[in-house]
Scaffold this motif. Sequence first.
Motif, PDB file in Angstrom:
ATOM      1  N   UNK A   1       0.791  -0.927  -0.103  1.00 13.82           N
ATOM      2  CA  UNK A   1       0.174   0.296   0.001  1.00 13.82           C
ATOM      3  C   UNK A   1       0.681   1.176  -0.153  1.00 13.82           C
ATOM      4  N   UNK A   2       0.318   2.677  -0.147  1.00 10.35           N
ATOM      5  CA  UNK A   2       0.634   3.768  -0.769  1.00 10.35           C
ATOM      6  C   UNK A   2       1.758   4.093   0.782  1.00 10.35           C
ATOM      7  N   UNK A   3       1.675   3.930   2.162  1.00 12.15           N
ATOM      8  CA  UNK A   3       1.487   4.737   2.869  1.00 12.15           C
ATOM      9  C   UNK A   3       2.515   3.789   3.664  1.00 12.15           C
ATOM     10  N   UNK A   4       3.457   2.168   2.966  1.00  9.60           N
ATOM     11  CA  UNK A   4       3.440   1.696   3.123  1.00  9.60           C
ATOM     12  C   UNK A   4       5.027   1.870   2.536  1.00  9.60           C
ATOM     13  N   UNK A   5       4.766   2.516   1.333  1.00 12.95           N
ATOM     14  CA  UNK A   5       6.104   2.583   0.367  1.00 12.95           C
ATOM     15  C   UNK A   5       6.355   3.794   0.593  1.00 12.95           C
TER      16      UNK A   5
END
Length: 469
Positions: A456-460
């Motif tokens: 997910x974008x937050x992890x990236x």
Amino acid sequence: MLNILIVDDDKNLRYSFKKIFRGTDYNIVESSNGIEALKIVQNQPIDLVFMDIKMPQMDGLTAMRRINSLNKSIPIILITAFGTTNTAIEAMKYGAFDYIVKPFDIGEITNIVEKVIKSKGLESEKISYFVVNPEEETGERIIGSSKSMQDVYKLIGQFATADIPVLITGESGTGKELVAKALHLYSNRKDKKFVTVNCAAIPNELLESELFGYEKGAFTGAEAKKIGKFEFANNGTIFLDEIGDMSPVLQSKILRIIQEGTFERLGSNQTQKVNVRIIAATNIDLKNAIENKQFREDLYYRLNTVNIKLPPLKERDNDIVELANYFISKFNKEFKKSITKIPESAIKLLKSYNWPGNVRELENVIKHAVVISHSNILLSEYLNIPRSKNLIKQISSDTYLKKHIENEEKLKKLICDLARSKEGKLLEYIESITIDTIMHMQNNNQTQSAKVLGINRMTLSNKLRNKNK
């Protein structure tokens, strides 16, 4: 310490910037409008400016010009949620370091700052598509948001006002004349004539008189004096399309105009003086033509002061739907249709085709489909696209499997080699390289990169933040 000025009337956006650079060595200075930003630049050292275009009291473009008049060395990145392309070109024309569109990624901002520090040069951030004639809703438009088209827009903005020759190269149907018109429209000659001459469409024996004119009696049928295209375009711009088809004799006369601004009409010894900007275009390899003694090397180097290379449509997959939508809208008006939808099957077919005729071929395919459509949906069966295997971008399953196995073996060998040199940090190293590669491939778009990576974008975002610590 780098002093970064954030100029935006939206306090939430200013806070977002402060949050991005929290814990870094960068000093964030805030301003809510252009007038206040000018006072800050006058009274304290500023190394980089991020500035919104739409603001009360003084807009970003005006503020940018004022800041440049005070200190041209400050890189200014313009930000907007309203991505009209004429504004993007104006921004680049008047000296913006770059131009980004909301919403933007944290990685996009940090990359800009890093590149400013390292090289004072930036090439890959998002602009928007370009309107050739912003005054007319139905005017011709260059469409495309792909990286390669972003580079084209930037070159137009940077060199439109530079009164020097420009060479536009690219395959037939890629839109070379539209780029030439854009260069003229945003030049200091915009209120003067723009004259197009298709050198391939006129026989060489007639092209000379077309370009330079003739006197009465210069040849059989010359019953009156006629001025040529160069005289007609005086103080304006002349676009020599397909200049690679011009004879060497005429090439020498074009070279003389570039160097001296002079020529003679056919049948006259009187020298004419003109002030014309020359923009030339070709779809042939001029270097190869030079080797074959078909094109003058000295003319090539004079024309090639600035080279704008247009990409073929097959390299612009992400622009195809945008182009199709534009042409549907255009032909809806022309043929009084009301097509509003393109089904997935039609989009898949459009993207799978190789488009040897480029944008011009796509326009004709959409035109045909709109004419024969009987509903508000553009069905795939209406698309007159050859289904020939050599024109469809696909690989046989056997070839794909073979390539996949070969690449997997290469990857295994590489990991074994890295394991020796990166002992204890191998996984961290591979992850870092993978993230950097995918981010570059997706033009620093975190949402798309995260999708490719399967996270997910937050992890990236967290991984990128940890990498930059």
